[in-house]
Scaffold this motif. Structure first.
Motif, PDB file in Angstrom:
ATOM      1  N   ALA A 180       0.907  -1.289  -0.040  1.00 42.20           N
ATOM      2  CA  ALA A 180       0.039   0.140  -0.043  1.00 42.20           C
ATOM      3  C   ALA A 180       1.024   1.317   0.170  1.00 42.20           C
ATOM      4  O   ALA A 180       0.632   2.257  -0.539  1.00 42.20           O
TER       5      ALA A 180
ATOM      6  N   PHE B 118      -6.812  -4.062  -3.631  1.00 47.68           N
ATOM      7  CA  PHE B 118      -6.163  -3.331  -4.606  1.00 47.68           C
ATOM      8  C   PHE B 118      -6.916  -3.377  -6.035  1.00 47.68           C
ATOM      9  O   PHE B 118      -7.424  -4.303  -6.414  1.00 47.68           O
TER      10      PHE B 118
ATOM     11  N   LEU C  70      -5.099   1.408  -4.091  1.00 44.64           N
ATOM     12  CA  LEU C  70      -6.082   1.056  -3.106  1.00 44.64           C
ATOM     13  C   LEU C  70      -7.494   1.318  -3.347  1.00 44.64           C
ATOM     14  O   LEU C  70      -7.837   2.409  -3.877  1.00 44.64           O
TER      15      LEU C  70
ATOM     16  N   LYS D  32      -8.329   1.463   1.865  1.00 39.46           N
ATOM     17  CA  LYS D  32      -7.835   2.385   2.546  1.00 39.46           C
ATOM     18  C   LYS D  32      -8.145   2.261   3.976  1.00 39.46           C
ATOM     19  O   LYS D  32      -7.463   2.689   4.887  1.00 39.46           O
TER      20      LYS D  32
ATOM     21  N   LEU E  66      -5.940  -0.370   5.521  1.00 37.74           N
ATOM     22  CA  LEU E  66      -4.640   0.235   5.790  1.00 37.74           C
ATOM     23  C   LEU E  66      -4.607   1.048   7.181  1.00 37.74           C
ATOM     24  O   LEU E  66      -3.622   0.610   7.851  1.00 37.74           O
TER      25      LEU E  66
END
Length: 294
Positions: free
Chosen positions: A13, A48, A57, A62, A65
């Motif tokens: 990421a 992804f 992403l 997101k 992450l």
């Protein structure tokens, strides 16, 4: 899912490039791509968007992450905490101490230990030697700073201070002008003593001094705490034999005098349960030992 999956995901990421991410992780690209696909399958979401030109992403990616970073941060904090705990640098320590220690070694011990272990919670309790021994035996305190000697096979001790006895008298007393005083000059003087029923090192050492000099004191008053003793001396109630470190208590109306006769050494020591293997306790003992040697 394992922690390595989170680390793999975070690296991809951050790089948004599988080749660069694989290089950072020191693994080949195909296994990395497979690990990310396995992670997406387990989560049931696409992390992804992949094209031949770029990697981006997704919205769920997101969110994942952010949470992954928090998870790894908490893991890192847990690792640091457990390592500090094993070194005795976090936890709680209940310390008993006698009043004499507050005018001698206690401030330095607390200052140095606080500098070394700021995350250890300290619970300080001012207690007599007998009270400290009782609470050590009942697991109510972890370590004591007390007078020797004590009689207990369950406790270990190390001496941290040795000092002589001195005389505390009112500044207006006729003997206050002398550079030193003989015990023989105190025959008619009213004495303030620690309570005899408490016993303990200080009382026994004062009694030993009287026996060595064939002196019979005129005990007028008893006081458990040395601060109280000095206040009574200032008030003209009597005189007292106290540890030499009490000179650090600068009380108006009181002066301290050396005795002509040699006095027994007052010993202050750390005491703890022999079977206590607490890392925090061991850290404290080691710190105090180094201070005593320096």
């Amino acid at each position: 899912m394992e922690l390595r999956h989170l680390r793999y995901f975070i690296t991809v990421a951050e790089e948004l490039n599988f080749s660069r991410a694989a290089e950072r992780l020191h693994i080949a690209q195909p296994p990395l791509s497979q690990q990310i696909r396995d992670l997406e399958i387990e989560l049931g979401v696409k992390l992804f968007e992949r094209t031949k030109r770029r990697v981006e992403l997704t919205t769920p990616g997101k969110v994942f992450l952010e949470k992954s970073r928090l998870a790894l941060q908490q893991v890192d904090q847990a690792v640091i905490a457990v390592q500090k705990a094993s070194r005795g640098e976090i936890g709680r320590l209940v310390i008993g101490f006698n009043s004499s220690a507050t005018y001698s070694i206690l401030p330095k011990i607390l200052r140095v230990f606080r500098e070394q272990c700021p995350d250890v919670e300290l619970d300080l309790q001012e207690l007599t030697t007998r009270q400290q021994c009782d609470r050590l035996h009942h697991n109510q305190i972890d370590v004591g700073i007390l007078y020797l000697p004590i009689e207990s096979e369950a406790l270990s001790t190390i001496t941290v201070l040795q000092e002589s006895l001195i005389l505390a008298i009112a500044a207006t007393h006729p003997l206050a002008v002398l550079p030193e005083v003989s015990i023989k000059a105190l025959t008619q003087e009213p004495f303030i003593m620690p309570p005899h029923h408490l016993g303990g090192g200080l009382y026994n050492q004062i009694l030993r001094f009287f026996q060595q000099t064939n002196f019979i004191p005129n005990v007028l008053q008893e006081a458990t705490q040395l601060q109280t003793t000095i206040s009574l001396v200032a008030g003209g109630i009597g005189i007292a034999l106290v540890p030499a470190s009490l000179q650090n208590l600068q009380r108006s109306g009181v002066v301290y005098k050396m005795l002509q006769e040699p006095t027994p050494e007052i010993e202050i020591a750390l005491a703890w349960r022999k079977q206590d293997s607490s890392p925090v306790l061991q850290k404290f003992i080691n710190t105090v030992s180094l201070i005593h040697k320096s």
